[in-house]
Scaffold this motif. Structure first.
Motif, PDB file in Angstrom:
ATOM      1  N   GLU A 153       0.836  -1.202   0.000  1.00 14.64           N
ATOM      2  CA  GLU A 153       0.000   0.000   0.000  1.00 14.64           C
ATOM      3  C   GLU A 153       0.870   1.252   0.000  1.00 14.64           C
ATOM      4  OE1 GLU A 153      -3.261   2.212   2.890  1.00 14.64           O
ATOM      5  OE2 GLU A 153      -3.137   0.017   2.908  1.00 14.64           O
ATOM      6  N   ALA A 154       1.917   1.237   0.811  1.00 13.54           N
ATOM      7  CA  ALA A 154       2.836   2.381   0.843  1.00 13.54           C
ATOM      8  C   ALA A 154       3.491   2.568  -0.522  1.00 13.54           C
ATOM      9  CB  ALA A 154       3.903   2.167   1.920  1.00 13.54           C
ATOM     10  N   GLY A 155       3.751   1.461  -1.218  1.00  7.88           N
ATOM     11  CA  GLY A 155       4.333   1.552  -2.549  1.00  7.88           C
ATOM     12  C   GLY A 155       3.402   2.233  -3.542  1.00  7.88           C
ATOM     13  N   ILE A 156       2.105   2.017  -3.391  1.00  3.78           N
ATOM     14  CA  ILE A 156       1.128   2.688  -4.265  1.00  3.78           C
ATOM     15  C   ILE A 156       1.211   4.195  -4.089  1.00  3.78           C
ATOM     16  CG2 ILE A 156      -1.346   3.082  -4.608  1.00  3.78           C
ATOM     17  CD1 ILE A 156      -1.768   0.089  -4.018  1.00  3.78           C
ATOM     18  N   TYR A 157       1.236   4.638  -2.830  1.00  3.87           N
ATOM     19  CA  TYR A 157       1.324   6.081  -2.567  1.00  3.87           C
ATOM     20  C   TYR A 157       2.610   6.658  -3.154  1.00  3.87           C
ATOM     21  CZ  TYR A 157      -2.265   4.899   0.899  1.00  3.87           C
ATOM     22  OH  TYR A 157      -3.394   4.439   1.520  1.00  3.87           O
ATOM     23  N   ALA A 158       3.725   5.938  -2.977  1.00  6.60           N
ATOM     24  CA  ALA A 158       5.012   6.440  -3.470  1.00  6.60           C
ATOM     25  C   ALA A 158       5.009   6.525  -4.991  1.00  6.60           C
ATOM     26  CB  ALA A 158       6.139   5.515  -2.985  1.00  6.60           C
ATOM     27  N   ASP A 159       4.450   5.511  -5.653  1.00  6.23           N
ATOM     28  CA  ASP A 159       4.419   5.522  -7.122  1.00  6.23           C
ATOM     29  C   ASP A 159       3.565   6.671  -7.647  1.00  6.23           C
ATOM     30  OD1 ASP A 159       6.056   3.317  -7.371  1.00  6.23           O
ATOM     31  OD2 ASP A 159       4.411   1.873  -7.537  1.00  6.23           O
ATOM     32  N   LEU A 160       2.402   6.881  -7.053  1.00  3.87           N
ATOM     33  CA  LEU A 160       1.515   7.950  -7.528  1.00  3.87           C
ATOM     34  C   LEU A 160       2.127   9.321  -7.278  1.00  3.87           C
ATOM     35  CD1 LEU A 160      -1.994   6.584  -6.452  1.00  3.87           C
ATOM     36  CD2 LEU A 160      -0.942   6.536  -8.720  1.00  3.87           C
ATOM     37  N   GLU A 161       2.752   9.493  -6.133  1.00  2.00           N
ATOM     38  CA  GLU A 161       3.406  10.773  -5.843  1.00  2.00           C
ATOM     39  C   GLU A 161       4.527  11.028  -6.841  1.00  2.00           C
ATOM     40  OE1 GLU A 161       4.537  10.322  -1.797  1.00  2.00           O
ATOM     41  OE2 GLU A 161       2.542  10.843  -0.998  1.00  2.00           O
ATOM     42  N   TRP A 162       5.275   9.993  -7.191  1.00  2.00           N
ATOM     43  CA  TRP A 162       6.347  10.143  -8.177  1.00  2.00           C
ATOM     44  C   TRP A 162       5.785  10.526  -9.541  1.00  2.00           C
ATOM     45  CZ3 TRP A 162       7.568   6.388 -12.220  1.00  2.00           C
ATOM     46  CH2 TRP A 162       8.693   6.753 -12.977  1.00  2.00           C
ATOM     47  N   LEU A 163       4.635   9.957  -9.893  1.00  2.00           N
ATOM     48  CA  LEU A 163       4.004  10.286 -11.175  1.00  2.00           C
ATOM     49  C   LEU A 163       3.424  11.697 -11.190  1.00  2.00           C
ATOM     50  CD1 LEU A 163       2.115   6.965 -11.993  1.00  2.00           C
ATOM     51  CD2 LEU A 163       4.195   7.818 -13.087  1.00  2.00           C
ATOM     52  N   GLY A 164       3.370  12.346 -10.038  1.00  2.00           N
ATOM     53  CA  GLY A 164       2.799  13.690  -9.961  1.00  2.00           C
ATOM     54  C   GLY A 164       1.290  13.692  -9.826  1.00  2.00           C
ATOM     55  N   ILE A 165       0.734  12.587  -9.345  1.00  2.00           N
ATOM     56  CA  ILE A 165      -0.715  12.451  -9.202  1.00  2.00           C
ATOM     57  C   ILE A 165      -1.100  12.675  -7.749  1.00  2.00           C
ATOM     58  CG2 ILE A 165      -2.647  10.828  -9.341  1.00  2.00           C
ATOM     59  CD1 ILE A 165      -1.264   9.542 -11.730  1.00  2.00           C
ATOM     60  N   ASP A 166      -1.981  13.631  -7.515  1.00  2.00           N
ATOM     61  CA  ASP A 166      -2.459  13.910  -6.167  1.00  2.00           C
ATOM     62  C   ASP A 166      -3.912  13.478  -6.069  1.00  2.00           C
ATOM     63  OD1 ASP A 166      -2.347  14.725  -3.570  1.00  2.00           O
ATOM     64  OD2 ASP A 166      -2.679  16.852  -4.011  1.00  2.00           O
ATOM     65  N   TRP A 167      -4.379  13.248  -4.848  1.00  2.00           N
ATOM     66  CA  TRP A 167      -5.734  12.752  -4.634  1.00  2.00           C
ATOM     67  C   TRP A 167      -6.299  13.342  -3.345  1.00  2.00           C
ATOM     68  CZ3 TRP A 167      -1.197  10.012  -4.322  1.00  2.00           C
ATOM     69  CH2 TRP A 167      -0.826   9.572  -3.054  1.00  2.00           C
ATOM     70  N   GLU A 168      -7.610  13.264  -3.232  1.00  2.00           N
ATOM     71  CA  GLU A 168      -8.263  13.760  -2.027  1.00  2.00           C
ATOM     72  C   GLU A 168      -7.983  12.834  -0.841  1.00  2.00           C
ATOM     73  OE1 GLU A 168     -12.403  14.606  -2.381  1.00  2.00           O
ATOM     74  OE2 GLU A 168     -12.165  15.802  -4.203  1.00  2.00           O
ATOM     75  N   ARG A 169      -7.909  13.431   0.325  1.00  2.00           N
ATOM     76  CA  ARG A 169      -7.785  12.671   1.559  1.00  2.00           C
ATOM     77  C   ARG A 169      -9.075  12.813   2.364  1.00  2.00           C
ATOM     78  NH1 ARG A 169      -3.135  13.671  -1.491  1.00  2.00           N
ATOM     79  NH2 ARG A 169      -1.326  12.568  -0.621  1.00  2.00           N
ATOM     80  N   PRO A 170      -9.419  11.813   3.183  1.00  2.00           N
ATOM     81  CA  PRO A 170      -8.695  10.561   3.411  1.00  2.00           C
ATOM     82  C   PRO A 170      -8.963   9.538   2.324  1.00  2.00           C
ATOM     83  CG  PRO A 170     -10.662  10.601   4.759  1.00  2.00           C
ATOM     84  CD  PRO A 170     -10.608  11.939   4.076  1.00  2.00           C
ATOM     85  N   VAL A 171      -8.091   8.567   2.250  1.00  2.00           N
ATOM     86  CA  VAL A 171      -8.250   7.462   1.308  1.00  2.00           C
ATOM     87  C   VAL A 171      -9.227   6.443   1.911  1.00  2.00           C
ATOM     88  CG1 VAL A 171      -7.047   5.506   0.247  1.00  2.00           C
ATOM     89  CG2 VAL A 171      -5.946   7.761   0.330  1.00  2.00           C
ATOM     90  N   ARG A 172     -10.136   5.952   1.088  1.00  2.00           N
ATOM     91  CA  ARG A 172     -11.032   4.888   1.546  1.00  2.00           C
ATOM     92  C   ARG A 172     -10.312   3.549   1.401  1.00  2.00           C
ATOM     93  NH1 ARG A 172     -16.598   3.895   2.384  1.00  2.00           N
ATOM     94  NH2 ARG A 172     -17.217   1.743   1.930  1.00  2.00           N
ATOM     95  N   ARG A 173     -10.260   2.805   2.489  1.00  2.00           N
ATOM     96  CA  ARG A 173      -9.649   1.479   2.502  1.00  2.00           C
ATOM     97  C   ARG A 173     -10.751   0.464   2.775  1.00  2.00           C
ATOM     98  NH1 ARG A 173      -6.465   0.431   6.409  1.00  2.00           N
ATOM     99  NH2 ARG A 173      -4.817  -0.702   5.323  1.00  2.00           N
ATOM    100  N   GLN A 174     -10.912  -0.477   1.881  1.00  2.00           N
ATOM    101  CA  GLN A 174     -12.015  -1.426   1.996  1.00  2.00           C
ATOM    102  C   GLN A 174     -11.973  -2.219   3.298  1.00  2.00           C
ATOM    103  OE1 GLN A 174     -11.770  -3.733  -1.649  1.00  2.00           O
ATOM    104  NE2 GLN A 174     -13.304  -2.438  -2.635  1.00  2.00           N
ATOM    105  N   SER A 175     -10.789  -2.515   3.790  1.00  2.00           N
ATOM    106  CA  SER A 175     -10.678  -3.318   5.005  1.00  2.00           C
ATOM    107  C   SER A 175     -11.272  -2.618   6.227  1.00  2.00           C
ATOM    108  CB  SER A 175      -9.209  -3.667   5.275  1.00  2.00           C
ATOM    109  OG  SER A 175      -8.427  -2.487   5.415  1.00  2.00           O
ATOM    110  N   GLU A 176     -11.568  -1.333   6.103  1.00  2.00           N
ATOM    111  CA  GLU A 176     -12.173  -0.590   7.216  1.00  2.00           C
ATOM    112  C   GLU A 176     -13.690  -0.514   7.100  1.00  2.00           C
ATOM    113  OE1 GLU A 176     -10.202   3.142   6.842  1.00  2.00           O
ATOM    114  OE2 GLU A 176      -8.289   2.415   7.660  1.00  2.00           O
ATOM    115  N   HIS A 177     -14.265  -1.205   6.104  1.00  2.00           N
ATOM    116  CA  HIS A 177     -15.698  -1.066   5.849  1.00  2.00           C
ATOM    117  C   HIS A 177     -16.395  -2.415   5.663  1.00  2.00           C
ATOM    118  CE1 HIS A 177     -15.384   3.319   5.390  1.00  2.00           C
ATOM    119  NE2 HIS A 177     -14.210   3.056   4.836  1.00  2.00           N
TER     120      HIS A 177
END
Length: 293
Positions: free
Chosen positions: A60-84
């Motif tokens: 999961e941390a790798g996903i955030y790092a890859d998207l940040e490197w690509l210059g892609i930003d997103w709204e927070r908080p992130v929805r995680r299915q395991s919490e629902h």
């Protein structure tokens, strides 16, 4: 229930942290972000981690790092299915109460053995649009007494949608609005082609089909942009949306990134990840070029 026409467009990128992101994911993330910007919409990131055995915090941390490197930003908080999981369970119970879902006790091994034996005898076993055999009718045809006894015994089981009963009760044709790279316009849905789709497993409290339609509705997603490999699954999603009274997004199924042999890139095949490409010195601009943007 239809989407509010005055609602601000909402797009989402929804990877699973069960392997590193590859070029196919980069294409989908870029398209969702770019399309959101082009219409003044919102861009969300969702982590689809219902598979607790394969999804890890490190990936999961790798996903955030890859998207940040690509210059892609997103709204927070992130929805995680395991919490629902409770939300998915509630939806499942609604379908059970409607008499549209049944407990399925056959293991994958038992199913494979039964199908293989039938085909060895020359029988044509029906298959879904992905080529997988449809689930056998044995559990669907069990008596209520047998089901109660097996459930009381604690035998592991999944829950499946009784497709025949569901379509009979529905009594209406389904469709979706498509703007993607293959067919466009109003597409007729054919959920029956998938047979008795799975809604939950003994090792996962929800299936992809059930959780994705609930997540999209709860996050007010108006535009689902994803790969063409999920085009036919939309039939199942439209069925579940209708049963649960959820809004129908506009769908855009985009082209897939393939290898030299024409095979779709896959985490399970350990195709080259974005982090490795970054380590080789490639830039985000290089990645956009590689995915044809």
């Amino acid at each position: 229930m239809t989407a509010n026409p005055r609602q601000k467009p909402v797009f989402r990128f929804a990877p699973s942290p069960n392997g590193p992101l590859h070029l196919g994911h980069a294409l989908s993330a870029f398209l969702n972000r770019d399309m959101a910007i082009s219409v003044g919409g919102r861009f969300l990131l969702r982590i689809e981690d219902i598979d607790l055995t394969r999804c890890t915090p490190e990936l999961e941390a790798g996903i955030y790092a890859d998207l940040e490197w690509l210059g892609i930003d997103w709204e927070r908080p992130v929805r995680r299915q395991s919490e629902h999981f409770a939300e998915y369970q509630s939806a499942l119970e609604r379908l059970i109460d409607l008499g549209l879902a049944y407990p399925a006790f056959m293991t994958r091994g038992e199913t494979r053995t039964l199908v293989a034996a039938a085909e060895a005898d020359g029988k044509l076993w029906p298959r879904d649009p992905d080529g997988s055999p449809l689930y056998p009718p044995d559990d669907r045809e069990r008596s209520d007494v047998d089901r109660r006894q097996l459930l009381a015994s604690g035998l592991k089981h999944a829950w499946r949608l009784d497709m025949g009963k569901t379509l009979e009760a529905l009594g209406e044709a389904l469709s979706w609005e498509e703007t993607g790279d293959a067919d466009r316009g109003l597409i007729a849905a054919n959920p029956g082609a998938w047979g008795d789709v799975i809604l939950s497993r003994s090792d996962a409290p929800s299936s992809y089909h059930l959780s994705v339609v609930l997540d999209d509705a709860l996050q007010e997603v108006t535009h689902v942009v994803r790969g063409l490999d999920l085009f036919h699954s939309t039939s199942v999603h439209r069925l579940l949306q209708t049963l649960l009274g959820l809004p129908a997004p506009v769908y855009h199924h985009h082209r897939l990134i393939t290898d030299a042999g024409g095979r779709k890139l896959s985490k399970s095949e350990r195709d080259t990840g974005l982090a490795e490409l970054r380590g080789r010195g490639l830039s985000p601009t290089d990645i956009r070029r590689l995915v044809g943007l």
